[in-house]
Design an enzyme around this catalytic site. Structure first.
Site, PDB file in Angstrom:
ATOM      1  N   ARG A 185       0.836  -1.215   0.000  1.00 27.29           N
ATOM      2  CA  ARG A 185       0.000   0.000   0.000  1.00 27.29           C
ATOM      3  C   ARG A 185       0.870   1.265   0.000  1.00 27.29           C
ATOM      4  O   ARG A 185       0.589   2.238   0.697  1.00 27.29           O
ATOM      5  CB  ARG A 185      -0.927   0.052   1.227  1.00 27.29           C
ATOM      6  CG  ARG A 185      -1.830  -1.110   1.387  1.00 27.29           C
ATOM      7  CD  ARG A 185      -2.904  -1.161   0.309  1.00 27.29           C
ATOM      8  NE  ARG A 185      -3.779  -2.279   0.580  1.00 27.29           N
ATOM      9  CZ  ARG A 185      -3.537  -3.523   0.179  1.00 27.29           C
ATOM     10  NH1 ARG A 185      -2.475  -3.795  -0.560  1.00 27.29           N
ATOM     11  NH2 ARG A 185      -4.370  -4.496   0.466  1.00 27.29           N
ATOM     12  N   SER A 266     -10.296  -1.032   4.409  1.00 27.88           N
ATOM     13  CA  SER A 266      -9.427  -1.261   5.570  1.00 27.88           C
ATOM     14  C   SER A 266      -8.954   0.079   6.110  1.00 27.88           C
ATOM     15  O   SER A 266      -8.297   0.831   5.387  1.00 27.88           O
ATOM     16  CB  SER A 266      -8.200  -2.079   5.167  1.00 27.88           C
ATOM     17  OG  SER A 266      -8.629  -3.278   4.594  1.00 27.88           O
ATOM     18  N   GLU A 362      -4.413   3.259   7.188  1.00 30.84           N
ATOM     19  CA  GLU A 362      -4.134   3.138   5.749  1.00 30.84           C
ATOM     20  C   GLU A 362      -4.842   4.293   5.037  1.00 30.84           C
ATOM     21  O   GLU A 362      -4.379   4.815   4.026  1.00 30.84           O
ATOM     22  CB  GLU A 362      -4.677   1.793   5.239  1.00 30.84           C
ATOM     23  CG  GLU A 362      -4.522   1.623   3.735  1.00 30.84           C
ATOM     24  CD  GLU A 362      -5.157   0.341   3.195  1.00 30.84           C
ATOM     25  OE1 GLU A 362      -5.107  -0.699   3.877  1.00 30.84           O
ATOM     26  OE2 GLU A 362      -5.692   0.397   2.073  1.00 30.84           O
TER      27      GLU A 362
HETATM   28  C1  FAD Z   1     -15.371  -1.280   0.613  1.00 30.17           C
HETATM   29  C2  FAD Z   1     -13.942  -0.989   0.278  1.00 30.17           C
HETATM   30  C3  FAD Z   1     -13.074  -2.031   0.011  1.00 30.17           C
HETATM   31  C4  FAD Z   1     -11.728  -1.780  -0.291  1.00 30.17           C
HETATM   32  N1  FAD Z   1     -10.890  -2.826  -0.575  1.00 30.17           N
HETATM   33  C5  FAD Z   1      -9.601  -2.622  -0.886  1.00 30.17           C
HETATM   34  C6  FAD Z   1      -8.728  -3.710  -1.186  1.00 30.17           C
HETATM   35  O1  FAD Z   1      -9.117  -4.871  -1.190  1.00 30.17           O
HETATM   36  N2  FAD Z   1      -7.442  -3.421  -1.481  1.00 30.17           N
HETATM   37  C7  FAD Z   1      -6.971  -2.144  -1.516  1.00 30.17           C
HETATM   38  O2  FAD Z   1      -5.788  -1.964  -1.800  1.00 30.17           O
HETATM   39  N3  FAD Z   1      -7.779  -1.093  -1.243  1.00 30.17           N
HETATM   40  C8  FAD Z   1      -9.077  -1.299  -0.926  1.00 30.17           C
HETATM   41  N4  FAD Z   1      -9.901  -0.243  -0.640  1.00 30.17           N
HETATM   42  C9  FAD Z   1      -9.364   1.118  -0.646  1.00 30.17           C
HETATM   43  C10 FAD Z   1      -9.585   1.912  -1.958  1.00 30.17           C
HETATM   44  O3  FAD Z   1     -10.528   1.275  -2.763  1.00 30.17           O
HETATM   45  C11 FAD Z   1      -8.294   2.084  -2.737  1.00 30.17           C
HETATM   46  O4  FAD Z   1      -7.298   2.693  -1.953  1.00 30.17           O
HETATM   47  C12 FAD Z   1      -8.502   2.907  -4.027  1.00 30.17           C
HETATM   48  O5  FAD Z   1      -7.352   2.868  -4.831  1.00 30.17           O
HETATM   49  C13 FAD Z   1      -8.878   4.350  -3.758  1.00 30.17           C
HETATM   50  O6  FAD Z   1      -9.318   4.889  -4.973  1.00 30.17           O
HETATM   51  P1  FAD Z   1     -10.082   6.274  -5.063  1.00 30.17           P
HETATM   52  O7  FAD Z   1     -10.272   6.603  -6.497  1.00 30.17           O
HETATM   53  O8  FAD Z   1     -11.311   6.231  -4.243  1.00 30.17           O
HETATM   54  O9  FAD Z   1      -8.994   7.235  -4.445  1.00 30.17           O
HETATM   55  P2  FAD Z   1      -9.073   8.309  -3.256  1.00 30.17           P
HETATM   56  O10 FAD Z   1      -9.472   7.618  -1.990  1.00 30.17           O
HETATM   57  O11 FAD Z   1      -9.872   9.457  -3.687  1.00 30.17           O
HETATM   58  O12 FAD Z   1      -7.536   8.718  -3.165  1.00 30.17           O
HETATM   59  C14 FAD Z   1      -6.568   7.812  -2.739  1.00 30.17           C
HETATM   60  C15 FAD Z   1      -5.179   8.414  -2.920  1.00 30.17           C
HETATM   61  O13 FAD Z   1      -4.872   8.545  -4.298  1.00 30.17           O
HETATM   62  C16 FAD Z   1      -4.514   9.895  -4.598  1.00 30.17           C
HETATM   63  N5  FAD Z   1      -5.010  10.171  -5.975  1.00 30.17           N
HETATM   64  C17 FAD Z   1      -6.228   9.882  -6.466  1.00 30.17           C
HETATM   65  N6  FAD Z   1      -6.278  10.179  -7.779  1.00 30.17           N
HETATM   66  C18 FAD Z   1      -5.075  10.711  -8.101  1.00 30.17           C
HETATM   67  C19 FAD Z   1      -4.509  11.230  -9.312  1.00 30.17           C
HETATM   68  N7  FAD Z   1      -5.171  11.230 -10.469  1.00 30.17           N
HETATM   69  N8  FAD Z   1      -3.243  11.724  -9.257  1.00 30.17           N
HETATM   70  C20 FAD Z   1      -2.525  11.717  -8.081  1.00 30.17           C
HETATM   71  N9  FAD Z   1      -3.016  11.228  -6.931  1.00 30.17           N
HETATM   72  C21 FAD Z   1      -4.265  10.724  -6.932  1.00 30.17           C
HETATM   73  C22 FAD Z   1      -5.173  10.714  -3.525  1.00 30.17           C
HETATM   74  O14 FAD Z   1      -4.519  11.950  -3.345  1.00 30.17           O
HETATM   75  C23 FAD Z   1      -5.036   9.808  -2.327  1.00 30.17           C
HETATM   76  O15 FAD Z   1      -3.741   9.916  -1.789  1.00 30.17           O
HETATM   77  C24 FAD Z   1     -11.254  -0.460  -0.333  1.00 30.17           C
HETATM   78  C25 FAD Z   1     -12.146   0.608  -0.073  1.00 30.17           C
HETATM   79  C26 FAD Z   1     -13.463   0.352   0.226  1.00 30.17           C
HETATM   80  C27 FAD Z   1     -14.399   1.482   0.496  1.00 30.17           C
END
Ligand code: FAD
Length: 367
Positions: A185, A266, A362
């Protein structure tokens, strides 16, 4: 079309359902629009002011599924609306019939593309690699920043290049997958120096046309009704779609759907400790689950420790610990950001008191 809004609600942009606002919220569909936003006098002034206070000049979000706004955000929030998946024509890879690159397919994916759409696209087109990462919420740009992982696969196994906009130099900058500083991560783009400078605009993924499934995780075998130890050939009869469906079934069975229950997956990272620390704890807790990381380190599931502290299914105000998975904090309805923060802090302290290990979020806490 670009959109710049002041005092904008962030409720639709975070899966924790936090009803907070951003001083400026700006969305763009391409690099030209991103540049226009960054050069907008009001946006540029606010970015400058935030920087002068020692804060990030902007926060780029994806779909907000791994972050917690701890209150109204006083700075600039950026979001990319560009979506799409394109096969990159490759010479000497798809066409070659020998060697390591045989059967490789490169996909160029716009940062705003929903990650699960990439997984579905690959399965539909017989491309192996992302199937175990099915149904992880969020966008592709964020997935490459976060190094998302599940069931034995991390996106870092697939990332060929991350194409960024360098906000300081006002030009494109490409990181090779090997330059991304990937770990559990973890990537360089999670850290302040790079976070203040680079915006991910596209990600190039390296996927495979030849069958190559990752079914080591016992839960997947169980969901597929196979046991590879007893029947190693079972893998040959499996389709990509069956693996994707199994992953989706597992996830739907144990994780809350953010549409119904506010959460960010998580909430804590699983701590990695030195073996000496683990050995000592194991004498006290012989049933402590653990995973070998390398010769000197062991990973302990934070969810198990939280459960041992009695938090599973419990609440503090309107913030709670999910009934089926203690690693997930939930908004029981109408929780204020500070209620989630208070629960987070209390859990960290309780785990430290009981196990002597300080677990870390995380989730990105943004305030
Ligand atoms: C129900 C649930 C289950 C999940 N299961 C998992 C799992 O199994 N494994 C896992 O690894 N994660 C999991 N996650 C966490 C999450 O899905 C991931 O971390 C995902 O990549 C976040 O994507 P997001 O678009 O919502 O990003 P955000 O939460 O909006 O942002 C996450 C990070 O990425 C950065 N970011 C976003 N877009 C850009 C861009 N274009 N340029 C630069 N920086 C950027 C943000 O600044 C931030 O630091 C889960 C979340 C939920 C709610």
């Amino acid at each position: 079309m670009k959109n710049i809004a002041q005092n904008a609600p962030l409720l639709p942009y975070n899966t924790f359902h936090m009803d907070v606002k951003a001083a400026v919220f700006a969305e763009y569909e391409n690099v030209d629009e991103l540049r226009e936003i960054l050069n907008d006098p009001a946006v540029a002034a606010l970015m400058q002011a935030e920087k002068a206070k020692g804060r990030l000049p902007f926060w780029h979000i994806g779909s907000g599924s791994n972050l917690l706004f701890t209150g109204d955000y006083p700075g600039v929030v950026l979001h990319c609306k560009s979506t799409g998946i394109r096969v990159v024509p490759t010479e000497g890879t798809e066409s070659s019939d020998e060697g390591e690159d045989e059967g490789v397919c490169l996909l160029e994916v716009e940062a705003g593309t929903v990650w699960d759409d990439v997984c579905a696209y690959c399965v539909e087109n017989g491309l192996y690699g992302p199937e175990n990462l099915s149904l992880i919420p969020g966008e592709t740009g964020a997935a490459a920043v976060q190094n998302i992982g599940a069931y034995g696969v991390e996106i870092s196994n697939l990332v060929e290049k991350v194409i960024c906009w360098d906000v300081e130099a006002d030009k494109e900058h490409i990181f090779d997958g090997t330059e991304m500083g990937y770990g559990y991560r973890e990537s360089r783009l999670k850290h302040e120096a790079d976070k203040a400078r680079y915006v991910v605009i596209r990600v190039v993924l390296r996927v495979q046309r030849k069958p190559r499934l990752h079914l080591e995780y016992e839960g997947i075998q169980k969901a597929l009704g196979i046991n590879l130890e007893a029947d190693p050939e079972a893998v040959e009869k499996l389709s990509l779609q069956e693996v994707r469906n199994a992953v989706i079934r597992i996830r739907e069975g144990k994780l809350p759907d953010p549409k119904d229950v506010g959460n960010a997956g998580s909430f804590f990272k699983n701590p990695v400790v030195e073996n000496a620390v683990f050995d000592k704890l194991q004498t006290q807790y012989p049933n402590m689950p653990h995973y070998v990381v390398d010769k000197g380190h062991t990973k302990i599931p934070a969810g198990w420790m939280i459960e041992q502290c009695g938090w599973k299914g419990k609440s503090l105000g309107r913030a709670g610990v999910y009934e089926k998975q203690s690693l997930v904090l939930v908004n029981r309805g109408g929780a204020e950001p500070q209620e989630i923060v208070r629960l987070c802090r209390t859990i960290i302290e309780d785990v430290e008191k009981k196990f002597g290990i300080r677990i870390e979020p995380e989730v990105n806490l943004i305030g």
